[in-house]
Enzyme design. Structure first.
Site, PDB file in Angstrom:
ATOM      1  N   LYS A 195       0.828  -1.216   0.000  1.00 51.72           N
ATOM      2  CA  LYS A 195       0.000   0.000   0.000  1.00 51.72           C
ATOM      3  C   LYS A 195       0.852   1.250   0.000  1.00 51.72           C
ATOM      4  O   LYS A 195       0.489   2.258  -0.610  1.00 51.72           O
ATOM      5  CB  LYS A 195      -0.933   0.013   1.215  1.00 51.72           C
ATOM      6  CG  LYS A 195      -2.143  -0.872   1.034  1.00 51.72           C
ATOM      7  CD  LYS A 195      -3.231  -0.499   2.022  1.00 51.72           C
ATOM      8  CE  LYS A 195      -4.443  -1.402   1.877  1.00 51.72           C
ATOM      9  NZ  LYS A 195      -5.474  -1.127   2.886  1.00 51.72           N
ATOM     10  N   LYS A 212      -5.123  -9.825  -6.885  1.00 47.92           N
ATOM     11  CA  LYS A 212      -6.305 -10.035  -6.045  1.00 47.92           C
ATOM     12  C   LYS A 212      -7.464  -9.147  -6.506  1.00 47.92           C
ATOM     13  O   LYS A 212      -7.232  -7.996  -6.880  1.00 47.92           O
ATOM     14  CB  LYS A 212      -5.899  -9.672  -4.613  1.00 47.92           C
ATOM     15  CG  LYS A 212      -6.894 -10.005  -3.544  1.00 47.92           C
ATOM     16  CD  LYS A 212      -6.393  -9.547  -2.182  1.00 47.92           C
ATOM     17  CE  LYS A 212      -6.478  -8.047  -2.017  1.00 47.92           C
ATOM     18  NZ  LYS A 212      -6.266  -7.557  -0.656  1.00 47.92           N
ATOM     19  N   LYS A 271     -11.443  -3.819  -3.963  1.00 46.04           N
ATOM     20  CA  LYS A 271     -12.286  -2.638  -4.134  1.00 46.04           C
ATOM     21  C   LYS A 271     -11.470  -1.429  -4.549  1.00 46.04           C
ATOM     22  O   LYS A 271     -12.011  -0.450  -5.045  1.00 46.04           O
ATOM     23  CB  LYS A 271     -13.128  -2.361  -2.879  1.00 46.04           C
ATOM     24  CG  LYS A 271     -12.383  -2.371  -1.562  1.00 46.04           C
ATOM     25  CD  LYS A 271     -13.350  -2.499  -0.370  1.00 46.04           C
ATOM     26  CE  LYS A 271     -12.629  -2.981   0.866  1.00 46.04           C
ATOM     27  NZ  LYS A 271     -13.464  -3.643   1.845  1.00 46.04           N
TER      28      LYS A 271
HETATM   29  P1  TYM Z   1     -10.736  -6.042   3.940  1.00 46.81           P
HETATM   30  O1  TYM Z   1     -11.746  -5.014   4.246  1.00 46.81           O
HETATM   31  O2  TYM Z   1      -9.679  -5.743   2.926  1.00 46.81           O
HETATM   32  O3  TYM Z   1     -11.423  -7.371   3.485  1.00 46.81           O
HETATM   33  C1  TYM Z   1     -12.428  -7.960   4.292  1.00 46.81           C
HETATM   34  C2  TYM Z   1     -12.362  -9.466   4.196  1.00 46.81           C
HETATM   35  O4  TYM Z   1     -12.493  -9.881   2.824  1.00 46.81           O
HETATM   36  C3  TYM Z   1     -11.404 -10.715   2.478  1.00 46.81           C
HETATM   37  N1  TYM Z   1     -11.059 -10.466   1.074  1.00 46.81           N
HETATM   38  C4  TYM Z   1     -10.939 -11.429   0.156  1.00 46.81           C
HETATM   39  N2  TYM Z   1     -11.088 -12.766   0.238  1.00 46.81           N
HETATM   40  C5  TYM Z   1     -10.887 -13.477  -0.891  1.00 46.81           C
HETATM   41  N3  TYM Z   1     -10.551 -12.911  -2.079  1.00 46.81           N
HETATM   42  C6  TYM Z   1     -10.390 -11.579  -2.203  1.00 46.81           C
HETATM   43  N4  TYM Z   1     -10.089 -11.031  -3.372  1.00 46.81           N
HETATM   44  C7  TYM Z   1     -10.585 -10.771  -1.048  1.00 46.81           C
HETATM   45  N5  TYM Z   1     -10.516  -9.431  -0.810  1.00 46.81           N
HETATM   46  C8  TYM Z   1     -10.809  -9.265   0.502  1.00 46.81           C
HETATM   47  C9  TYM Z   1     -10.272 -10.300   3.402  1.00 46.81           C
HETATM   48  O5  TYM Z   1      -9.316 -11.325   3.527  1.00 46.81           O
HETATM   49  C10 TYM Z   1     -11.011 -10.028   4.685  1.00 46.81           C
HETATM   50  O6  TYM Z   1     -11.248 -11.230   5.386  1.00 46.81           O
HETATM   51  N6  TYM Z   1      -7.604  -5.912   7.765  1.00 46.81           N
HETATM   52  C11 TYM Z   1      -8.888  -6.404   7.335  1.00 46.81           C
HETATM   53  C12 TYM Z   1     -10.040  -5.922   8.183  1.00 46.81           C
HETATM   54  C13 TYM Z   1      -9.902  -6.166   9.644  1.00 46.81           C
HETATM   55  C14 TYM Z   1     -10.024  -7.416  10.309  1.00 46.81           C
HETATM   56  C15 TYM Z   1      -9.852  -7.133  11.697  1.00 46.81           C
HETATM   57  C16 TYM Z   1     -10.251  -8.724   9.877  1.00 46.81           C
HETATM   58  C17 TYM Z   1      -9.670  -5.227  10.606  1.00 46.81           C
HETATM   59  N7  TYM Z   1      -9.660  -5.804  11.832  1.00 46.81           N
HETATM   60  C18 TYM Z   1      -9.915  -8.157  12.665  1.00 46.81           C
HETATM   61  C19 TYM Z   1     -10.299  -9.732  10.838  1.00 46.81           C
HETATM   62  C20 TYM Z   1     -10.125  -9.447  12.205  1.00 46.81           C
HETATM   63  C21 TYM Z   1      -9.099  -5.929   5.918  1.00 46.81           C
HETATM   64  O7  TYM Z   1      -8.554  -4.976   5.449  1.00 46.81           O
HETATM   65  O8  TYM Z   1     -10.047  -6.584   5.268  1.00 46.81           O
END
Ligand code: TYM
Length: 346
Positions: free
Chosen positions: A124, A207, A210
């Site tokens: 990032k 990947k 969004k």
């Molecule tokens: P975020 O918002 O990027 O994504 C949310 C969840 O979606 C999954 N994900 C995917 N899974 C499969 N293929 C993809 N292309 C894909 N894109 C996103 C992510 O793996 C995630 O599970 N850091 C985290 C948010 C967070 C969190 C937490 C998660 C903050 N605190 C505590 C678990 C526990 C994040 O940015 O997810």
């Protein structure tokens, strides 16, 4: 009689925590990698806590009005996908201050070297690392606080969060060692299913995200049936027919991705999908995938749109969820303060 050996883990009751950033509309990747599995865990009867992590979202610039809108839209997506706010706790992170407070304490546990090795930060920040927010660097430490403020033991996520969860384990272990306590559980990542890493529809090595500049690269949960079908029709593939074993998809990332998406949507294994479509051309497979995607996603989109007509009700649900979350996290945070040596006299 000797007592059975108590592993540190065994005294914690099974509890699931996971979060999604409201930093844009949700994608099919978020749905298959996370949301769909959140619903399955809730329906298995485990205690589930789900969070829209708005404090994580602002580690990169967010327009305030859009952030509010996207947080509500995220909550609507959870509910439309099957999260029942009576059975699961659903809230937005900033309403429960224990996350920020424990996050600070964890900033003092985590080491600069650990944080510097986080690949998501490096991706990032890119060449711009002097000019990104300090919050972006500390992001995984706040994530550890999200989970550990509830003594959560299991965290369903997509594959891209694996390294962050390893860091959460390291923070829990170091805290326990530094203060000579057995206080935090060592969390288990749950990275399961056919779609732990949904790839871009334009490039099978990237990947689905969004934040990708190309809307053609992803399916958004707000896309209508025509948009979904068009994106799948135009998805990059190769000229070969589908093989009869997964081995045959080894060097075909785009083909493998579409098979995985099909499998996850249909609750099948990728093996079963290739067995069913062996020898089929993409001209046959893509319309079937489009049909399946629309059948699974359209009801969610319709329900999301209905829920979004009543933003006050969504805010009420998030507030009620935050009250329940706070009731769990506050006593845990108070114990942390006692362990660390902070006076609590009010
Ligand atoms: P975020 O918002 O990027 O994504 C949310 C969840 O979606 C999954 N994900 C995917 N899974 C499969 N293929 C993809 N292309 C894909 N894109 C996103 C992510 O793996 C995630 O599970 N850091 C985290 C948010 C967070 C969190 C937490 C998660 C903050 N605190 C505590 C678990 C526990 C994040 O940015 O997810």
């Amino acid at each position: 009689m000797t007592e059975p050996v108590q592993t540190p883990q065994s005294r914690f009751k099974p509890r699931i925590f996971s979060g999604i950033q409201p930093s844009g509309g949700l994608t099919l990747g978020n749905y298959l990698g996370a949301l769909k599995r959140f619903v399955e865990k809730q329906d298995e009867g485990i205690e589930t806590i789900y969070c829209l992590v708005d404090m994580h979202a602002i580690t990169v610039w967010q327009d305030p009005e859009k952030l509010r809108q996207q947080t509500r839209e995220g909550a609507a997506a959870f509910i439309a996908a099957g999260i029942d706010p009576a059975r699961s706790i659903l809230f937005n992170q900033s309403q429960v201050t224990a996350h920020a407070e424990l996050g600070w304490i964890f900033n003092c546990i985590a080491r600069m070297g650990w944080m510097s090795r986080m690949t998501q930060f490096k991706d990032k920040a890119g060449k711009n690392s002097e000019n990104v927010s300090l919050g972006l660097f500390a992001y995984p430490s706040l994530m550890a606080a999200d989970i550990l403020a509830y003594h959560a033991t299991m965290v369903p996520v997509g594959d891209d969060q694996k390294q962050h969860l390893e860091l959460a384990r390291d923070i829990a272990i170091k805290f326990n060692n530094d203060y000579k306590v057995d206080f935090f559980p060592v969390v288990d990542p749950l990275i399961e299913g056919a779609a732990t890493r949904v790839m871009s529809l334009r490039d099978g090595t990237k990947k689905m995200s969004k934040s990708d500049p190309s809307d053609q690269s992803r399916i958004n949960l707000t896309d209508d049936a025509d948009a979904i079908s068009a994106k799948i029709r135009k998805a990059k593939t190769d000229a070969e027919p589908l093989p009869d074993t997964l081995e045959g998809l080894k060097d075909r990332p785009e083909a493998r991705n579409l098979v995985n998406i099909y499998a996850a949507l249909a609750d099948m294994t990728p093996q079963a999908v290739v067995a069913e479509y062996a020898g089929a051309q993409f001209g046959t497979f893509k319309p079937r995938l489009a049909e399946l995607s629309v059948a699974k996603l359209a009801p969610i989109t319709t329900e999301m749109n209905r829920l979004m007509k009543d933003p006050a009700e969504i805010d009420r649900i998030l507030g009620a969820g935050a009250d329940r979350a706070d009731a769990i996290a506050r006593p845990i945070l108070n114990q942390v303060k006692d362990i660390v040596g902070m006076i609590r006299s009010r």
